[in-house]
Design a protein around this motif. Structure first.
Motif, short mmCIF file in Angstrom:
data_model
loop_
_atom_site.label_atom_id
_atom_site.label_comp_id
_atom_site.label_asym_id
_atom_site.label_seq_id
_atom_site.Cartn_x
_atom_site.Cartn_y
_atom_site.Cartn_z
N VAL A 67 -1.71 -7.69 -4.61
CA VAL A 67 -1.78 -6.41 -4.03
C VAL A 67 -1.17 -5.50 -4.94
N TYR A 68 -1.71 -4.78 -5.70
CA TYR A 68 -0.69 -3.19 -5.73
C TYR A 68 -1.01 -2.07 -5.06
N GLU A 69 -2.47 -1.90 -4.86
CA GLU A 69 -2.74 -0.75 -3.89
C GLU A 69 -1.98 -0.38 -2.49
N ALA A 70 -2.18 -1.61 -1.81
CA ALA A 70 -2.15 -0.59 -0.65
C ALA A 70 -0.20 -0.24 -0.07
N PRO A 71 0.48 -1.19 -0.90
CA PRO A 71 1.56 0.68 -0.78
C PRO A 71 1.87 1.59 -0.87
N ARG A 72 0.61 1.32 -2.29
CA ARG A 72 0.93 3.11 -2.54
C ARG A 72 -0.15 3.64 -1.56
N ALA A 73 -0.96 3.40 -1.23
CA ALA A 73 -2.06 3.98 0.20
C ALA A 73 -0.91 4.27 0.94
N ALA A 74 -0.35 4.04 1.78
CA ALA A 74 0.95 4.16 2.87
C ALA A 74 1.92 5.53 1.82
N LEU A 75 1.99 5.61 0.50
CA LEU A 75 2.58 6.93 0.22
C LEU A 75 2.12 7.88 0.02
N GLU A 76 1.10 7.30 -0.29
CA GLU A 76 -0.55 8.65 -0.67
C GLU A 76 -0.64 9.45 0.04
N ILE A 77 -0.06 9.00 1.44
CA ILE A 77 -0.83 10.71 2.54
C ILE A 77 0.31 11.06 3.45
N LEU A 78 1.64 10.87 2.14
CA LEU A 78 2.95 11.76 2.81
C LEU A 78 2.73 12.31 1.70
N ASP A 79 1.88 12.72 0.92
CA ASP A 79 1.94 14.19 0.19
C ASP A 79 3.17 14.49 -0.89
N THR A 80 3.70 13.38 -1.10
CA THR A 80 4.97 13.25 -2.21
C THR A 80 4.45 13.06 -3.55
N GLU A 81 5.37 13.09 -4.15
CA GLU A 81 5.17 12.72 -5.33
C GLU A 81 5.76 11.46 -6.19
N LEU A 82 4.65 10.65 -6.05
CA LEU A 82 4.26 9.19 -6.36
C LEU A 82 4.54 8.96 -7.77
N VAL A 83 5.36 8.58 -8.67
CA VAL A 83 5.86 8.47 -10.08
C VAL A 83 6.34 7.01 -10.36
N GLU A 84 5.50 7.24 -11.42
CA GLU A 84 5.47 5.57 -11.64
C GLU A 84 6.54 4.70 -12.64
N MET A 85 6.92 3.76 -12.85
CA MET A 85 8.26 3.60 -13.28
C MET A 85 7.42 2.60 -14.81
N LYS A 86 8.77 2.70 -15.91
CA LYS A 86 7.50 2.46 -16.77
C LYS A 86 7.24 0.66 -16.61
N ARG A 87 7.58 0.02 -15.79
CA ARG A 87 7.11 -0.69 -15.72
C ARG A 87 6.84 -1.27 -14.29
N CYS A 88 5.56 -0.98 -14.29
CA CYS A 88 5.08 -1.45 -13.03
C CYS A 88 3.41 -2.24 -12.41
N LYS A 89 3.20 -2.58 -11.40
CA LYS A 89 2.13 -2.85 -10.86
C LYS A 89 2.25 -4.37 -11.17
N SER A 90 1.58 -4.56 -12.90
CA SER A 90 1.37 -6.65 -12.80
C SER A 90 2.14 -5.98 -14.55
N ASN A 91 2.60 -5.10 -14.85
CA ASN A 91 4.14 -5.20 -15.66
C ASN A 91 5.26 -5.08 -15.09
N GLY A 92 5.39 -5.67 -14.11
CA GLY A 92 6.93 -4.41 -13.05
C GLY A 92 7.70 -5.57 -13.89
N LEU A 93 8.91 -5.04 -13.27
CA LEU A 93 9.47 -6.41 -13.73
C LEU A 93 10.64 -6.47 -12.12
N CYS A 94 10.52 -7.56 -12.00
CA CYS A 94 11.42 -8.62 -10.89
C CYS A 94 12.65 -8.03 -10.25
N CYS A 95 13.34 -7.90 -9.09
CA CYS A 95 14.50 -8.00 -8.91
C CYS A 95 15.17 -8.09 -9.22
#
Lengths: 432, 262
Positions: free
Chosen positions: B161-189
């Motif tokens: 599930v990568y797109e659902a949370p991003r869809a919730a941000l995209e309607i905000l008309d903000t600037e969605l910036v991805e981290m170097k390690r994101c989606k399937s390459n995301g780094l664990c917290c």
């Protein structure tokens, strides 16, 4: 005639030795517990075509992906040439395909030569990355003497084989131009005609070089084949079945242990009669407690270290390295296999994968984030081995870290990992 | 809260079945920060008029941290008891406020007799947006603000599930910036695999501090996430880096509530 006999003897000897070693690897893999990976064959063929044949997971690191692709395609396609070499060797012919294939043969040889050059260049770059640039991935803790040498041996052997192949062609080409003996014109040699000027011009010397390289090349290939079962390079064969038998479930799904289900059901419902199950450990203490798939993965691992380089524990300096988990599993399995060969199948030494190879500190550093599983180009799952070993430590030994035992206690007593009463679970609704 | 939170017990007593069960989770029930997110998810459900209920005091831990830590006994005990409750109420559809609960109920309960249609709250928000029931109006404007999304491992890699949370941000008309390690390459917290409940093993640095480097590189003023454990780790990371003035950590549900003035 003598040449043919010697060739056939070497070929049969190499095939026999290889077959024997592969049988040994197969036996070792089957020392693992059973797990069913025979479902959904269509999906399995598809993932194998995509991930193993198509190498789709390699592209996350483009430089390595491109060069690996050259070597991979080179290996597969140049093997067509090896087929001709085999036939020539057995029947004493020379370039047997050149006549029937006609101009196509020239095209093929040209293609092989270009690939051979690409393989050669890629191997040189790979050696530089390991030995001169010393990429972190190839120099970390578990990359001790043998894994480092193994990698270099593979690259050196491939460089030598490609050099012999091109030199052989260059000598052959020169002899063709001299219209010497049976060296009939056989197309163009786009790469080796650049080497040709470096070779002597006497026909005798050229024949010696051509024959020398021919024998070196084919004996080299057969020797390399027999090196594979001892080397990480075995991935060129096992990558395919290993990906075929991939876990097709979501990565977050951990197996539900059927042996535990039986006991839990019996606990919750005294009238429940559990199905009789064989006596075995909960989790894994040694390699034989893992599944055959875990063990196949250990033999498939080519120690590229993509897993370790994305592991959050490893990145932040913890002892855990997913690559080491796989290397330890293989090393221990080879040791268990050698023990069987030496002392019979009931022999047990006093060593185990846990503690003698993998420490508890490594196991407890894992965040189960699946980054290693995602990163592996051939779908190896180090996390499953870590989880099985945690299960052993927790359920057989009750040796979880104290803080985790507290968490277990809370969950048992009040249904939450923290010490909050279940009766307070809806208190959030009263606030704000 | 303004609205009362319906429980399954009450609904059943009135002979009613809600459209969806909201599985709150332990963090959502007890952790102060996560409790706020829980209330926000309820506000969203209330706002769109979806009939829902919670289990309340009948809910118990899914067993996720026990399973990841190797305690399969405890996990299955928890799972069987929960499944009995869920099946008892004839639950069909579940939304969770936590990716760990989401993963466990969705993937590991079916084998033990509990099969439900399980979604994460960011997926619910996405589908409400798609249906036109949820917009980004009447509340705070996020326009022009830089937001980055931290993929929780058990939402992203574990369940794709990568797109659902991003869809919730995209309607905000903000600037969605991805981290170097994101989606399937995301780094664990750093909290997964029961690490949340123990001290980290010895190492050179904390995993959440490592993650902060990615966040700072984006220049984002908001880190969005969808997991109460990521929330804790990221908030601590921001503190360690002394960036509390510049960077906020927010759940997708909180952002949605603010954008709609709920």
């Amino acid at each position: 005639m003598v040449g043919q006999v010697i060739f056939i003897i070497i070929l049969l000897g190499a095939a026999y030795l290889f077959g024997r070693n592969v049988a040994k690897v197969r036996r070792n893999i089957l020392l693992g517990r059973d797990t069913d990976r025979s479902d959904r064959p269509a999906g399995r063929w598809a993932i194998m075509a995509k991930v193993a044949l198509g190498q789709t997971k390699m592209v996350k690191r483009p430089t390595a992906a491109v060069m690996h692709f050259f070597i991979y395609v080179g290996f597969v396609i140049i093997n067509l040439e090896v087929l001709e070499i085999m036939i020539d060797g057995i029947f004493g012919s020379h370039r047997i395909f050149s006549k029937p294939l006609g101009s196509l043969y020239g095209l093929l040889i040209g293609g092989f030569e270009v690939l051979a050059l690409l393989v050669l260049v890629s191997c040189v770059v790979f050696m530089a990355r390991r030995n001169i640039l010393k990429l972190k991935r190839f120099t970390s803790a578990e990359m001790t003497t043998w894994p480092k040498s193994d990698a270099n041996y593979i690259l050196v052997i491939e460089i030598l084989l490609m050099t012999a192949f091109l030199t052989m062609n260059a000598a052959d080409y020169k002899l063709q131009l001299l219209h010497f003996g049976h060296y009939a014109t056989a197309g163009s040699f786009p790469v080796s005609d650049m080497i040709a000027p470096l070779l002597p011009s006497g026909a005798g010397a050229l024949v010696a070089i051509e024959r020398g390289c021919w024998w070196f090349h084919i004996i080299g290939i057969l020797a390399f084949l027999n090196y594979l079962p001892y080397s990480k390079h075995f991935h060129i064969l096992l990558a395919f079945p290993n990906v075929y038998y991939s876990n097709l479930q979501p990565k977050g799904e951990f197996s539900n242990m059927a042996s535990v289900t039986n006991e839990v059901k019996a606990m919750l419902d005294p009238s429940f009669v559990p199905e009789p199950a064989g006596v075995s450990l909960f989790g894994a203490k040694d390699v034989t407690d893992l599944t055959w798939k875990n063990l196949m993965e250990a033999y498939t691992c080519t120690e590229c270290g993509r897993c370790t380089s994305v592991c959050p524990a490893n990145i932040t300096g913890k002892l855990l390295s997913p690559r080491k988990i796989m290397m330890d599993t293989r090393d221990r399995l080879v040791e268990v296999g050698n023990n069987i060969d030496k002392h019979g199948k009931d022999y047990t030494d006093d060593k185990t994968l846990l503690d003698n190879y993998i420490t508890r500190e490594e196991l407890w550093a894992c965040t189960t984030c699946n980054a290693c599983v995602e990163a592996c180009p051939v779908n190896i799952n180090p996390l499953e081995i870590i989880t099985e070993m945690r299960r052993y430590v927790v359920m057989e030994e009750s040796q979880a870290p104290a803080s985790l035992n507290n968490m277990f206690g809370n969950m048992e007593n009040n249904g939450a990992p923290w010490k909050y009463s279940q009766a307070d679970r809806l208190n959030w609704a009263e606030k704000e | 809260m303004e609205q009362t939170i319906p429980t399954m017990a009450q609904m059943a007593a009135e002979g009613k079945e809600p459209e969806i069960l909201f599985w709150v989770g332990c963090a959502g029930s007890f952790d102060e920060r996560a409790q706020k997110i829980t209330r926000d998810i309820c506000k969203i459900l209330h706002h769109v008029g979806m009939s829902y209920a919670v289990l309340g005091t009948e809910e118990s831990c899914t067993g996720d941290p026990a399973k990841r830590a190797g305690n399969e006994f405890l996990f299955q005990m928890q799972a069987m008891v929960n499944i009995e409750v869920l099946n008892g109420y004839n639950i069909k559809k579940i939304v969770t406020g936590c990716p760990h609960c989401f993963n466990t109920i969705r993937n590991e309960y079916p084998g033990l007799g509990g099969t439900y249609d399980v979604i994460h709250h960011t997926q619910l928000i996405q589908s409400l947006i798609d249906e036109g029931k949820l917009k980004a109006e009447g509340g705070e404007s996020f326009k022009g603000r830089k937001i980055t999304f931290h993929d929780p491992c058990y939402l992203g890699r574990a369940n794709n599930v990568y797109e659902a949370p991003r869809a919730a941000l995209e309607i905000l008309d903000t600037e969605l910036v991805e981290m170097k390690r994101c989606k399937s390459n995301g780094l664990c917290c750093g909290a997964g695999g029961a690490q949340m409940f123990k001290e980290p093993e010895p190492g050179k640095k904390e995993i959440n501090d490592e993650r902060m480097l990615d966040v700072i590189q984006t220049g984002a003023s908001i880190i969005a996430s969808g997991c109460p454990f990521c929330m804790t780790m990221l908030t601590d990371g921001v503190k360690h880096m002394e960036k509390e003035q510049e960077i906020m950590v927010m759940d997708i549900a909180e952002i949605t509530v603010r954008a709609n003035g709920l």
